[in-house]
Design an enzyme around this catalytic site. Structure first.
Site, PDB file in Angstrom:
ATOM      1  N   THR A   1       0.872  -1.193   0.000  1.00 28.25           N
ATOM      2  CA  THR A   1       0.000   0.000   0.000  1.00 28.25           C
ATOM      3  C   THR A   1       0.901   1.232   0.000  1.00 28.25           C
ATOM      4  O   THR A   1       2.007   1.176   0.537  1.00 28.25           O
ATOM      5  CB  THR A   1      -0.852  -0.011   1.282  1.00 28.25           C
ATOM      6  OG1 THR A   1      -1.817  -1.032   1.159  1.00 28.25           O
ATOM      7  CG2 THR A   1      -1.539   1.309   1.557  1.00 28.25           C
TER       8      THR A   1
ATOM      9  N   THR B   1      -3.325  -4.263   8.430  1.00 29.37           N
ATOM     10  CA  THR B   1      -4.640  -4.900   8.433  1.00 29.37           C
ATOM     11  C   THR B   1      -5.710  -3.831   8.635  1.00 29.37           C
ATOM     12  O   THR B   1      -5.963  -3.369   9.747  1.00 29.37           O
ATOM     13  CB  THR B   1      -4.693  -5.952   9.563  1.00 29.37           C
ATOM     14  OG1 THR B   1      -3.588  -6.836   9.368  1.00 29.37           O
ATOM     15  CG2 THR B   1      -5.983  -6.746   9.517  1.00 29.37           C
TER      16      THR B   1
ATOM     17  N   THR C   1      -0.847   1.765   7.048  1.00 30.02           N
ATOM     18  CA  THR C   1      -0.793   0.551   6.238  1.00 30.02           C
ATOM     19  C   THR C   1      -0.795  -0.670   7.139  1.00 30.02           C
ATOM     20  O   THR C   1      -0.200  -0.653   8.214  1.00 30.02           O
ATOM     21  CB  THR C   1       0.457   0.552   5.331  1.00 30.02           C
ATOM     22  OG1 THR C   1       0.568  -0.742   4.723  1.00 30.02           O
ATOM     23  CG2 THR C   1       1.738   0.838   6.090  1.00 30.02           C
TER      24      THR C   1
ATOM     25  N   ARG D   1     -15.172  -5.582  -0.244  1.00 27.72           N
ATOM     26  CA  ARG D   1     -14.545  -5.195   1.028  1.00 27.72           C
ATOM     27  C   ARG D   1     -13.812  -3.854   0.863  1.00 27.72           C
ATOM     28  O   ARG D   1     -13.123  -3.621  -0.116  1.00 27.72           O
ATOM     29  CB  ARG D   1     -13.550  -6.285   1.448  1.00 27.72           C
ATOM     30  CG  ARG D   1     -12.744  -5.970   2.719  1.00 27.72           C
ATOM     31  CD  ARG D   1     -11.383  -5.378   2.406  1.00 27.72           C
ATOM     32  NE  ARG D   1     -10.561  -5.219   3.599  1.00 27.72           N
ATOM     33  CZ  ARG D   1      -9.397  -4.579   3.632  1.00 27.72           C
ATOM     34  NH1 ARG D   1      -8.917  -4.027   2.541  1.00 27.72           N
ATOM     35  NH2 ARG D   1      -8.718  -4.475   4.740  1.00 27.72           N
TER      36      ARG D   1
ATOM     37  N   ASP E   1      -9.077   0.463   5.320  1.00 26.36           N
ATOM     38  CA  ASP E   1      -8.963   1.705   6.092  1.00 26.36           C
ATOM     39  C   ASP E   1      -8.523   2.904   5.261  1.00 26.36           C
ATOM     40  O   ASP E   1      -8.813   4.055   5.619  1.00 26.36           O
ATOM     41  CB  ASP E   1      -7.960   1.520   7.239  1.00 26.36           C
ATOM     42  CG  ASP E   1      -6.567   1.125   6.723  1.00 26.36           C
ATOM     43  OD1 ASP E   1      -6.499   0.316   5.771  1.00 26.36           O
ATOM     44  OD2 ASP E   1      -5.567   1.622   7.263  1.00 26.36           O
TER      45      ASP E   1
HETATM   46  N1  ASP Z   1      -4.411  -1.155   4.879  1.00 24.52           N
HETATM   47  C1  ASP Z   1      -4.678  -1.776   3.605  1.00 24.52           C
HETATM   48  C2  ASP Z   1      -6.093  -2.339   3.650  1.00 24.52           C
HETATM   49  O1  ASP Z   1      -6.453  -2.949   4.633  1.00 24.52           O
HETATM   50  C3  ASP Z   1      -3.745  -2.880   3.242  1.00 24.52           C
HETATM   51  C4  ASP Z   1      -2.271  -2.623   3.445  1.00 24.52           C
HETATM   52  O2  ASP Z   1      -1.888  -1.589   3.942  1.00 24.52           O
HETATM   53  O3  ASP Z   1      -1.467  -3.487   3.093  1.00 24.52           O
HETATM   54  O4  ASP Z   1      -6.808  -2.204   2.691  1.00 24.52           O
END
Ligand code: ASP
Length: 320
Positions: free
Chosen positions: A189, A241, A239, A217, A220
């Site tokens: 990300t 979960t 970045t 889905r 964040d």
């Molecule tokens: N935060 C991002 C999400 O959950 C994914 C990531 O940062 O790798 O969409």
């Protein structure tokens, strides 16, 4: 921190970038490591060039996120992670922190989620912010709005790379054996936070989300206050979960702790990464009004870099 009485920034300008929490393993591939370092350095160099010549933090955030969206190393735009159906759905947000003091202006934000044909979602997010009364447009409505706004669209296959296909296969295989929960995409990300020479903060984040996510889905990144936030005190891009960052309102929480508890940017950021979130949930970049940067993470590594007008310029993947 009282925005009206505080001191001037200690720097002319400052910037931090990230290319995602959870990096390649140390020693996994010297070539890939070099490619990431080179990409981060050229993005940071571009940020330095633009801020030095007086561009706004908002323009710089958008331009640098676009560079990373176009680079398939990162999980944003081309090269984004795949849903469990093998398609790409993109989320992005941008926020202008506004200004405190006598010439005060309100923060502004724009975001898009679950878009499937927008080449550079961050630019569409900016148009949502500037040309509509809304903050977040999603799915087909966002695509139709993009068409009318003349934003570049591409077939969904444009985003799909062989590397991400292999990651999806590995993820689906893992789930057959272990659990159904989607794992955080390990690679990339993207986010930028910047403070410009007029003292304005901005933040931007763009992502394909998590490998093997259920179509529809939303993470964040496009949720203002969760994965992206900026006001006149701090700019934050997260970045990891996404669900965890949403549940805990991480990005705006940092701003609230700084304003209400008078915590510094490092203290407030560490609080969320090390005390509120679980180990390995991810990381963030945060930049305060004075140009101080915090980049904590609890993953194996985090692609990141920071620079400022006082000569700082560094890119890192692990604690190296
Ligand atoms: N935060 C991002 C999400 O959950 C994914 C990531 O940062 O790798 O969409």
């Amino acid at each position: 921190m009282d925005a009206t009485t505080r001191a001037k920034p200690n720097v002319q300008w400052a910037i931090a970038i990230h290319g995602g929490a959870g990096a390649i393993d140390r020693g996994e591939s010297a070539q890939l490591e070099a490619a990431y370092r080179e990409a981060l350095e050229s993005v940071l160099q571009e940020g330095k060039r633009r801020l030095t010549r007086g561009e706004s933090s908002l323009d710089v955030c958008e331009a640098l996120v676009r560079m990373m969206e176009d680079n398939e190393l990162f999980n944003a735009g081309k090269g984004a992670t795949l849903t469990e159906r093998g398609t790409v759905e993109l989320d992005a947000a941008i926020m202008d922190g506004g200004k405190g003091g006598s010439d005060a202006s309100e923060p502004r934000a724009g975001a898009v989620a679950s878009v499937t044909t927008i080449k550079n979602p961050i630019s569409l997010a900016r148009i949502v912010m500037q040309k509509t009364p809304h903050v977040l447009l999603v799915g087909p409505g966002a695509e139709a709005f993009a068409e009318k706004a003349g934003v570049e669209r591409v077939p969904n296959s444009y985003f799909v790379t062989e590397r991400r296909r292999r990651q999806l296969e590995a993820e689906l295989e893992r789930r057959r054996k272990v659990t159904d929960a989607p794992s955080a995409s390990k690679y990339g990300t993207v986010g930028v936070v910047a403070l410009d020479t007029s003292g304005r903060l901005a933040a931007a984040t763009s992502t394909g989300g998590m490998t093997g996510k259920i179509p529809g889905r939303v993470g964040d990144a496009p949720i203002i206050g969760a994965g992206t936030f900026a006001n006149d005190v701090v700019a934050v891009s997260c970045t990891g979960t996404g669900e965890q960052f949403i549940r805990n309102s991480v990005a705006s929480g940092i701003a609230a702790r700084m304003r209400l508890l008078d915590e510094g940017v490092q203290e407030a950021s560490d609080y969320y990464i090390y005390r509120v979130l679980k180990p390995k949930d991810g990381g963030l970049i945060a930049l305060d009004f004075h140009g101080n940067v915090a980049m904590p993470y609890s993953s194996e590594g985090m692609y990141r870099g920071s620079a400022n007008s006082e000569g700082r310029f560094e890119v890192r993947i692990w604690e190296d």
